[in-house]
Each structure stands twice: as structure tokens, then as C-alpha cells.
Design a protein around this motif. Structure first.
Motif, mmCIF file in Angstrom:
data_model
loop_
_atom_site.group_PDB
_atom_site.id
_atom_site.type_symbol
_atom_site.label_atom_id
_atom_site.label_comp_id
_atom_site.label_asym_id
_atom_site.label_seq_id
_atom_site.Cartn_x
_atom_site.Cartn_y
_atom_site.Cartn_z
ATOM 1 N N THR A 1 6.068 -10.129 -9.303
ATOM 2 C CA THR A 1 4.820 -10.771 -8.293
ATOM 3 C C THR A 1 5.630 -11.421 -7.345
ATOM 4 O OG1 THR A 1 3.352 -10.488 -10.308
ATOM 5 C CG2 THR A 1 3.034 -11.907 -8.380
ATOM 6 N N THR A 2 6.588 -12.636 -7.924
ATOM 7 C CA THR A 2 7.343 -13.595 -7.269
ATOM 8 C C THR A 2 8.075 -12.746 -6.122
ATOM 9 O OG1 THR A 2 7.528 -14.835 -9.197
ATOM 10 C CG2 THR A 2 8.822 -15.313 -7.377
ATOM 11 N N LEU B 1 5.829 -1.132 -2.938
ATOM 12 C CA LEU B 1 6.986 -1.355 -3.367
ATOM 13 C C LEU B 1 7.195 -0.769 -4.875
ATOM 14 C CD1 LEU B 1 7.847 -5.303 -2.756
ATOM 15 C CD2 LEU B 1 8.687 -3.347 -1.370
ATOM 16 N N GLU B 2 8.127 -0.214 -5.347
ATOM 17 C CA GLU B 2 8.491 -0.201 -6.892
ATOM 18 C C GLU B 2 9.997 -0.625 -7.138
ATOM 19 O OE1 GLU B 2 8.580 4.167 -7.737
ATOM 20 O OE2 GLU B 2 6.906 4.455 -5.908
ATOM 21 N N PHE B 3 9.572 -1.005 -8.429
ATOM 22 C CA PHE B 3 10.651 -1.857 -9.200
ATOM 23 C C PHE B 3 11.590 -0.996 -10.197
ATOM 24 C CE2 PHE B 3 8.741 -5.007 -6.825
ATOM 25 C CZ PHE B 3 9.574 -5.936 -6.441
ATOM 26 N N ILE C 1 3.359 -1.517 -6.231
ATOM 27 C CA ILE C 1 2.791 -2.784 -6.127
ATOM 28 C C ILE C 1 2.499 -2.727 -4.502
ATOM 29 C CG2 ILE C 1 3.617 -5.364 -5.699
ATOM 30 C CD1 ILE C 1 5.230 -3.179 -8.642
ATOM 31 N N ILE C 2 1.384 -3.176 -4.237
ATOM 32 C CA ILE C 2 1.024 -3.181 -2.765
ATOM 33 C C ILE C 2 0.747 -4.598 -2.361
ATOM 34 C CG2 ILE C 2 -0.912 -2.388 -1.098
ATOM 35 C CD1 ILE C 2 -0.983 0.276 -3.016
ATOM 36 N N ILE C 3 1.206 -4.939 -1.360
ATOM 37 C CA ILE C 3 1.022 -6.342 -0.604
ATOM 38 C C ILE C 3 0.184 -5.809 0.485
ATOM 39 C CG2 ILE C 3 2.126 -8.096 0.329
ATOM 40 C CD1 ILE C 3 2.653 -8.499 -2.617
ATOM 41 N N ARG C 4 -0.676 -6.825 0.854
ATOM 42 C CA ARG C 4 -1.255 -6.888 2.245
ATOM 43 C C ARG C 4 -1.425 -7.994 3.069
ATOM 44 N NH1 ARG C 4 -4.440 -1.875 1.670
ATOM 45 N NH2 ARG C 4 -4.320 -1.078 -0.562
#
Ligand code: TMP
Length: 234
Positions: free
Chosen positions: A152-153, A178-180, A91-94
Motif C-alpha cells: 500500500t505504502t 501494479l503487481e508486486f 493494485i489499482i491506484i486512481r
């Protein structure tokens, strides 16, 4: 805790079983790769620095109510973590445009994004971790609708906490991965958060304090990781 059996070796870390079936030892290597392992090298003592940096970050997140697989730091290169079943997604957040987003959309590096973005990539080295969307995730049963929602949250919440955390250290969090993983019936944060998995720019100078120094041969790679460790240890 002693290491029993190696159960996984990735590009930067190794996982070992322990006497407790619910706990693993996560060992941090000095190996560095970029561009889906087309570029390979080592960063001296990266494993030590990332282990300590990730531990600090996991502890801060825990204090902010965000659960992760982190249990405790064991030594310079190892942390004890909960055994989870990894969801095969990155999961990539920018917060600003950089890296692959600039290439994809022809953006200038550093362009401010009006709101944070989220991308899902399917964790598969042979395919080069391709970007996928929620329909692919559902259709291929990589995660359920509830899990996608919770990931996502949580990812956006982690972004808010980490942006503040780094801002206090005069560092801007540009983007991160991130990884979950699943444990019992919950989804928790796993893997690592470190200069390998974030873009971190020093406020004021714009100096890059992350793996882009290795990816792009900018020099002073070890010093950048050391500087992040110094600041998170304050
Ligand atoms: P990108 O711009 O190359 O897509 O990278 C976005 C962020 O994700 C950046 O902080 C680096 C991190 N990342 C990883 O941790 N592992 C990876 O395999 C990739 C491609 C990126």
C-alpha cells in the motif's frame, strides 16, 4: 543471457528461465485483450513499445529509490528481470474517475478525486479479477499484514513519482495497475508499467494515450503508444 524454458505465458507477456536461477527474461507480445479477454486483438509493435516504455519507467523509479524486478533491457522485446514470487493481487491506484470506477459508482469520466484511491483485485482470469479487500487477502493468505502495508505504502509512493514523471511530459496519470512479487524477504514492484496498464491523458487536449483506444475502438492505437514512447525517451 539466453532463454531456456518458458515458465509462464500471460495475455501480453511471456517469462523464460535463464542460466541464472534468480533471473528471468520477460518477453513482450503484441497481443492485446480487454474486458477480461472478451475482446482480443493485436497492436502492431506494442511489445516493442511497452518493453522500452516499461524499462524507462523502471529506471526512473529506481533513481527515485523504488526497487522493481527490472535488471536491464536486453533487446527490443525482452528485458532481464529478477525472479519473484508474484503476489496474486492487482493494485489499482486512481487520481481521476475512469473505467470500472465510473461503472461501479455512476461517476462521470474524468471527475477529480479529492485523494488517490487504491483497490485490490484478486488475480484470477477465470473469476474476472474480482475486487477484494484486506480481510479477504488476510483470510486467504494471499499476503501478510506486513506485506499489505508495504504494498500500500509503495503503491502510493509510486503514484507520486509517476504523476510528476508524466506531468513533465505533459501527460496526466489518471490511474494504473501494479503487481508486486516476493524476492528473499522483500516485496518489490514487478510485471510492467506501460500504456497497457495505465490511463494516460495528454494535458491540454485530453487525448487518450493508452489502451482505452483499443478497448473502445477509438483508433490511432499504435500512434498513442508511439507518442508515449517518444515522450518518455526525451
Ligand atoms: P479499470 O478502470 O478497468 O478498473 O482499470 C484501472 C486501471 O488498471 C487502468 O489503467 C487499466 C489497468 N488495468 C490493467 O492493467 N489490467 C487489468 O486487467 C485491468 C482490469 C485494469
Amino acid at each position: 543471457m539466453t532463454k531456456l524454458e518458458k515458465i509462464y505465458e500471460g495475455k501480453a507477456k511471456i517469462l523464460y528461465t535463464t542460466e541464472d536461477p534468480d533471473l528471468l527474461i520477460q518477453y513482450f507480445k503484441d497481443d492485446a485483450t480487454a474486458f477480461n479477454a472478451q475482446k482480443k486483438g493485436t497492436i502492431a509493435e506494442k511489445g516493442i513499445m511497452n518493453n522500452h516504455i516499461a524499462a524507462k519507467i523502471f529506471k526512473h523509479l529506481a533513481a527515485e529509490g523504488i526497487e522493481s524486478h527490472f535488471v536491464e533491457l536486453l533487446n527490443d522485446r525482452e528485458m532481464l528481470v529478477k525472479r519473484v514470487q508474484i503476489v496474486p493481487l492487482e493494485i489499482i491506484i486512481r487520481n481521476r474517475a475512469a473505467g470500472s470506477l465510473c461503472r461501479l459508482l455512476g461517476l462521470t469520466e474524468g471527475m477529480t478525486l479529492a485523494s488517490p484511491t487504491l483497490e485490490f483485485c484478486y488475480k484470477d482470469d477465470a473469476l474476472g479479477d474480482p475486487q477484494v479487500n484486506e480481510y479477504h487477502i488476510r483470510a486467504l493468505k494471499w499476503a501478510s499484514d506486513d506485506e499489505i502495508r508495504s504494498i500500500t505504502t509503495e503503491a502510493f509512493r509510486i503514484n507520486e513519482v509517476l504523476k510528476k514523471f508524466f506531468l513533465n511530459l505533459k501527460i496526466e496519470l489518471i490511474d494504473f495497475k501494479l503487481e508486486f512479487g516476493r524476492v528473499q524477504n522483500r516485496i518489490i514492484l514487478a510485471d510492467e508499467i506501460s500504456p497497457d496498464t495505465c490511463r494516460l491523458w495528454e494535458i491540454g487536449t485530453g487525448n487518450k494515450l493508452d489502451k482505452d483506444r483499443f478497448r473502445r475502438d477509438l483508433g490511432h492505437v499504435e500512434q498513442a503508444y508511439q507518442e508515449v514512447l517518444r515522450r518518455v525517451s526525451q
